[in-house]
Design a protein around this motif. Structure first.
Motif, PDB file in Angstrom:
ATOM      1  N   PRO A 121      40.718  48.770  30.859  1.00 57.91           N
ATOM      2  CA  PRO A 121      39.414  49.058  31.461  1.00 57.91           C
ATOM      3  C   PRO A 121      38.625  47.766  31.665  1.00 57.91           C
ATOM      4  CG  PRO A 121      39.377  49.566  29.123  1.00 57.91           C
ATOM      5  CD  PRO A 121      40.775  49.121  29.447  1.00 57.91           C
ATOM      6  N   GLY A 122      37.484  47.894  32.316  1.00 57.18           N
ATOM      7  CA  GLY A 122      36.592  46.745  32.473  1.00 57.18           C
ATOM      8  C   GLY A 122      36.920  45.856  33.654  1.00 57.18           C
ATOM      9  N   PRO A 170      36.507  47.641  40.643  1.00 57.37           N
ATOM     10  CA  PRO A 170      37.440  48.010  41.714  1.00 57.37           C
ATOM     11  C   PRO A 170      37.757  46.884  42.698  1.00 57.37           C
ATOM     12  CG  PRO A 170      35.916  49.801  41.331  1.00 57.37           C
ATOM     13  CD  PRO A 170      35.453  48.644  40.477  1.00 57.37           C
ATOM     14  N   ASP A 171      36.767  46.053  43.056  1.00 54.94           N
ATOM     15  CA  ASP A 171      37.058  44.980  44.009  1.00 54.94           C
ATOM     16  C   ASP A 171      38.002  43.946  43.403  1.00 54.94           C
ATOM     17  OD1 ASP A 171      34.986  44.214  42.279  1.00 54.94           O
ATOM     18  OD2 ASP A 171      34.087  42.850  43.744  1.00 54.94           O
ATOM     19  N   GLU A 172      37.828  43.636  42.136  1.00 57.30           N
ATOM     20  CA  GLU A 172      38.736  42.702  41.472  1.00 57.30           C
ATOM     21  C   GLU A 172      40.113  43.341  41.299  1.00 57.30           C
ATOM     22  OE1 GLU A 172      39.321  40.087  37.395  1.00 57.30           O
ATOM     23  OE2 GLU A 172      37.487  41.242  37.655  1.00 57.30           O
ATOM     24  N   ARG A 173      40.133  44.601  40.920  1.00 57.26           N
ATOM     25  CA  ARG A 173      41.400  45.313  40.775  1.00 57.26           C
ATOM     26  C   ARG A 173      42.183  45.280  42.088  1.00 57.26           C
ATOM     27  NH1 ARG A 173      40.849  51.490  40.003  1.00 57.26           N
ATOM     28  NH2 ARG A 173      40.309  51.282  42.195  1.00 57.26           N
ATOM     29  N   ASP A 174      41.500  45.545  43.197  1.00 54.14           N
ATOM     30  CA  ASP A 174      42.171  45.529  44.499  1.00 54.14           C
ATOM     31  C   ASP A 174      42.758  44.156  44.800  1.00 54.14           C
ATOM     32  OD1 ASP A 174      41.450  48.171  44.740  1.00 54.14           O
ATOM     33  OD2 ASP A 174      39.801  47.782  46.149  1.00 54.14           O
ATOM     34  N   THR A 178      47.003  54.142  39.556  1.00 52.66           N
ATOM     35  CA  THR A 178      47.412  55.452  40.048  1.00 52.66           C
ATOM     36  C   THR A 178      46.178  56.197  40.538  1.00 52.66           C
ATOM     37  OG1 THR A 178      47.147  56.469  37.880  1.00 52.66           O
ATOM     38  CG2 THR A 178      49.327  55.542  38.387  1.00 52.66           C
ATOM     39  N   ASP A 179      46.396  57.318  41.201  1.00 54.09           N
ATOM     40  CA  ASP A 179      45.266  58.119  41.681  1.00 54.09           C
ATOM     41  C   ASP A 179      44.316  58.489  40.543  1.00 54.09           C
ATOM     42  OD1 ASP A 179      46.001  58.029  44.327  1.00 54.09           O
ATOM     43  OD2 ASP A 179      47.024  59.964  44.311  1.00 54.09           O
ATOM     44  N   HIS A 180      44.876  58.720  39.375  1.00 52.99           N
ATOM     45  CA  HIS A 180      44.050  59.082  38.217  1.00 52.99           C
ATOM     46  C   HIS A 180      42.983  58.023  37.930  1.00 52.99           C
ATOM     47  CE1 HIS A 180      42.963  60.691  34.285  1.00 52.99           C
ATOM     48  NE2 HIS A 180      43.090  59.473  33.809  1.00 52.99           N
ATOM     49  N   TYR A 181      43.329  56.752  38.114  1.00 49.83           N
ATOM     50  CA  TYR A 181      42.412  55.649  37.790  1.00 49.83           C
ATOM     51  C   TYR A 181      41.639  55.132  39.005  1.00 49.83           C
ATOM     52  CZ  TYR A 181      44.756  55.553  33.316  1.00 49.83           C
ATOM     53  OH  TYR A 181      45.262  55.901  32.088  1.00 49.83           O
ATOM     54  N   ARG A 182      41.842  55.743  40.163  1.00 46.46           N
ATOM     55  CA  ARG A 182      41.234  55.243  41.403  1.00 46.46           C
ATOM     56  C   ARG A 182      39.710  55.066  41.295  1.00 46.46           C
ATOM     57  NH1 ARG A 182      43.338  54.493  45.943  1.00 46.46           N
ATOM     58  NH2 ARG A 182      45.141  55.821  45.545  1.00 46.46           N
ATOM     59  N   THR A 237      39.448  50.246  36.155  1.00 44.82           N
ATOM     60  CA  THR A 237      40.642  50.098  35.316  1.00 44.82           C
ATOM     61  C   THR A 237      41.800  49.596  36.159  1.00 44.82           C
ATOM     62  OG1 THR A 237      39.910  51.931  33.915  1.00 44.82           O
ATOM     63  CG2 THR A 237      42.255  51.385  33.842  1.00 44.82           C
ATOM     64  N   VAL A 238      42.602  48.725  35.569  1.00 42.68           N
ATOM     65  CA  VAL A 238      43.839  48.283  36.214  1.00 42.68           C
ATOM     66  C   VAL A 238      44.991  48.538  35.247  1.00 42.68           C
ATOM     67  CG1 VAL A 238      43.816  45.848  35.451  1.00 42.68           C
ATOM     68  CG2 VAL A 238      44.872  46.458  37.643  1.00 42.68           C
ATOM     69  N   LEU A 239      46.155  48.802  35.803  1.00 40.85           N
ATOM     70  CA  LEU A 239      47.371  48.967  35.018  1.00 40.85           C
ATOM     71  C   LEU A 239      48.197  47.697  35.174  1.00 40.85           C
ATOM     72  CD1 LEU A 239      48.188  52.633  36.078  1.00 40.85           C
ATOM     73  CD2 LEU A 239      46.926  51.860  34.074  1.00 40.85           C
ATOM     74  N   ILE A 240      48.812  47.271  34.077  1.00 41.34           N
ATOM     75  CA  ILE A 240      49.567  46.011  34.059  1.00 41.34           C
ATOM     76  C   ILE A 240      50.977  46.298  33.565  1.00 41.34           C
ATOM     77  CG2 ILE A 240      49.686  43.666  33.129  1.00 41.34           C
ATOM     78  CD1 ILE A 240      46.621  44.001  32.492  1.00 41.34           C
ATOM     79  N   ARG A 241      51.986  45.982  34.379  1.00 40.03           N
ATOM     80  CA  ARG A 241      53.378  46.151  33.966  1.00 40.03           C
ATOM     81  C   ARG A 241      53.765  45.005  33.032  1.00 40.03           C
ATOM     82  NH1 ARG A 241      53.650  47.457  39.408  1.00 40.03           N
ATOM     83  NH2 ARG A 241      54.183  49.637  39.779  1.00 40.03           N
ATOM     84  N   LEU A 242      53.956  45.332  31.786  1.00 39.60           N
ATOM     85  CA  LEU A 242      54.283  44.308  30.779  1.00 39.60           C
ATOM     86  C   LEU A 242      55.580  43.588  31.108  1.00 39.60           C
ATOM     87  CD1 LEU A 242      53.239  46.244  27.585  1.00 39.60           C
ATOM     88  CD2 LEU A 242      52.180  44.165  28.483  1.00 39.60           C
ATOM     89  N   SER A 243      56.584  44.318  31.574  1.00 39.51           N
ATOM     90  CA  SER A 243      57.892  43.707  31.833  1.00 39.51           C
ATOM     91  C   SER A 243      57.852  42.723  33.000  1.00 39.51           C
ATOM     92  CB  SER A 243      58.938  44.787  32.111  1.00 39.51           C
ATOM     93  OG  SER A 243      58.590  45.550  33.256  1.00 39.51           O
TER      94      SER A 243
END
Length: 112
Positions: free
Chosen positions: A47-48, A51-55, A68-72, A76-82
């Motif tokens: 979180p934190g 949206p403009d930075e996330r984009d 995802t649509d849930h977080y639109r 919040t941004v999702l980060i792939r650890l791998s």
């Protein structure tokens, strides 16, 4: 990176502690979520992030950052650890930590 790598980094910062959120491991600062492991086991929910930075993050590094649509409608941004590296994710985590930690903890950390 792994969740354990993230955990090792942020538990060195003042006021960070282990917790859980939505049934997954989380790292919290003064009972507020810094980051949590997503149910897929390979992504962080952070979180934190406005949206403009996330984009911008998603556009510049789509293999690492996504949502995802849930977080639109959430900052919040999702980060792939791998797919990420410490140099990419640590500054984002540290900035979010600064917004959650007490002013005293931030001052003391900066004074190290």
């Amino acid at each position: 990176m792994t969740y354990d790598d993230i955990r090792h980094i942020v538990l060195a910062w003042p006021e960070v502690e282990d917790g859980s959120s939505y049934g997954t491991p989380a790292l919290k600062v003064r009972k507020k979520m810094l980051v949590r492991l997503k149910e897929d086991g390979d992504s962080l929910v952070m979180p934190g992030v406005p949206p403009d930075e996330r984009d911008m993050l998603v556009e510049s590094q789509p293999k690492v950052f996504y949502f995802t649509d849930h977080y639109r409608d959430y900052p919040t941004v999702l980060i792939r650890l791998s797919k990420t590296k410490r140099a990419t994710v640590e500054p984002l985590l540290r900035r979010h930590w600064r917004t959650l930690a007490s002013k005293k903890a931030v001052r003391e950390y900066d004074g190290q």
